[in-house]
Design an enzyme around this catalytic site. Structure first.
Site, short mmCIF file in Angstrom:
data_model
loop_
_atom_site.label_atom_id
_atom_site.label_comp_id
_atom_site.label_asym_id
_atom_site.label_seq_id
_atom_site.Cartn_x
_atom_site.Cartn_y
_atom_site.Cartn_z
N ARG A 163 0.48 -1.07 -0.08
CA ARG A 163 -0.05 0.28 -0.50
C ARG A 163 0.59 1.41 -0.32
O ARG A 163 1.19 1.77 -1.02
CB ARG A 163 -0.65 -0.13 1.42
CG ARG A 163 -1.96 -0.85 1.32
CD ARG A 163 -3.11 -0.40 2.54
NE ARG A 163 -3.61 -1.76 3.02
CZ ARG A 163 -3.86 -2.88 4.10
NH1 ARG A 163 -3.10 -2.09 3.60
NH2 ARG A 163 -4.69 -3.75 4.05
N HIS A 293 11.49 9.44 13.24
CA HIS A 293 10.22 8.35 12.62
C HIS A 293 8.68 8.77 12.86
O HIS A 293 8.27 8.20 14.00
CB HIS A 293 9.90 6.76 13.71
CG HIS A 293 9.33 5.90 13.10
ND1 HIS A 293 9.89 4.47 13.88
CD2 HIS A 293 7.99 5.64 12.50
CE1 HIS A 293 8.91 3.47 12.86
NE2 HIS A 293 8.05 4.29 11.74
N ILE A 294 8.47 9.97 12.11
CA ILE A 294 7.58 10.38 12.03
C ILE A 294 6.78 10.15 10.75
O ILE A 294 6.23 11.13 10.79
CB ILE A 294 7.75 11.76 12.14
CG1 ILE A 294 8.79 12.49 10.61
CG2 ILE A 294 8.47 12.30 13.59
CD1 ILE A 294 8.90 13.54 10.86
N SER A 296 3.66 8.42 9.92
CA SER A 296 2.50 8.44 10.09
C SER A 296 1.84 10.14 11.17
O SER A 296 0.72 10.34 11.15
CB SER A 296 1.42 6.87 10.41
OG SER A 296 2.10 7.90 12.15
#
Length: 328
Positions: A163, A293-294, A296
């Site tokens: 996806r 780790h951003i 989302s």
């Protein structure tokens, strides 16, 4: 009539408003929560889950046999606020008949946007350029000063055309990318047709791509997939982007490839460990952009994730179909 016993739910950290509201309205649950944005200490996590019927956790919470033993026989549902499940001991969870909810799909767009942002930031050397403005380096102009690499007429290789990989390709296509390559467990001709993407061996993808974006899941097969041999096959003008999991990349090998000029630059939204220590060698390199780790991290996405995680948990506790259940 004696009131029904409330089901204990333990939440490992504060939730965005929509998920918090869903749990607050659950009259059949008693919610206990770790009330700090800092990761819950292991000791507090093990104490908090004792007797819990449901656990709502984060990617940073390791749910292993020891934690499951601490929770006890009441635990019937684990809902994780993530699409990744590599922090969960799935074999042990399956053995105990515990259901698992996760949050795929809802973070696809935000993560793809971040991947493209990170790619552009890295290939056009934006952090270096900003620093030059701040430190007085912008004193004159020369034709090759702060030059980077453009997407027009380029070849983009995507490791994992799921996806998120598809959403990344969809966003990159209007930049004039000439050719898309992809690799994975098997060809995906129906999905690849939109981009006329070619399924190739990973060695060919490494050798022919100008930009490589890693968006695969972490599995035993992908652990350490991008290591010395992979980087040696890449062009010395190529850009490497990882938005999947830190363990897909051998970071020592990546450091050597960047420091030696074997590849041009790298952009990482994921590392091992997380957080990455400030003293880590990768942070000394100008040609390595690292984010915390951003992928989302938009308000809308995190709210939607929290609501889905809460609804997964509540449905599982009530013996209903979860909106998004992981098949074990």
């Amino acid at each position: 009539m004696k009131p029904a016993r409330l089901m204990k739910v333990f939440v490992t950290g504060p939730l965005p408003a929509e998920g918090r509201a869903a749990l607050a309205q659950a009259a059949d649950c008693e919610v206990e929560q770790w009330n700090s944005d800092d990761p819950i200490p292991r000791k507090d996590l093990e104490q908090g889950v004792v007797g819990a019927h449901g656990l709502l956790c984060r990617l940073s919470d390791r749910v292993d046999k020891k934690l499951l033993d601490a929770a006890g026989a009441n635990l019937r549902v684990i809902s994780t606020l993530s699409v990744g499940v590599d922090h969960l001991a799935l074999d042990e969870i399956k053995k105990r008949g515990i259901r698992v909810g996760y949050t795929p799909g809802v973070l696809t767009d935000a993560t793809a946007e971040l991947a493209v942002s990170l790619l552009l930031t890295t290939c056009r050397r934006l952090p270096e350029a900003i620093e030059e403005v701040k430190n007085g380096g912008w004193s004159s102009w020369s034709p090759l000063w702060m030059c980077g690499y453009g997407l027009s007429q380029s070849t983009v290789g995507i490791v994992g055309l799921g996806r998120i990989g598809q959403a990344i390709a969809r966003r990159l296509k209007p930049f004039g990318v000439q050719r898309f390559l992809y690799t994975g467990r098997q060809p995906r001709p129906q999905e690849a047709a939109e981009f006329q993407a070619e399924f190739v061996p990973i060695a060919q993808l490494a050798a022919e791509s100008d930009f490589i974006v890693v968006s695969c899941s972490l599995t035993p097969d992908t652990m350490g997939l991008c290591s010395k041999d992979f980087f040696q096959k890449m062009k010395n003008t190529a850009i490497f982007i990882n938005i999947s999991r830190g363990d897909v990349v051998n970071q020592e090998d990546l450091y050597q490839a960047l420091a030696s000029g074997q590849i041009a630059a790298a952009g990482l939204d994921v590392t091992t460990p997380e957080p990455l220590p400030p003293s880590h060698p990768l942070l000394t390199l100008k040609n390595c952009v690292i984010l915390p780790h951003i992928g989302s991290a938009t308000y809308k996405t995190r709210n939607t994730m929290s609501l889905l995680a809460a609804n997964n948990l509540l449905a599982g506790l009530r013996g209903e179909a979860m909106p998004s259940e992981l098949k074990l």
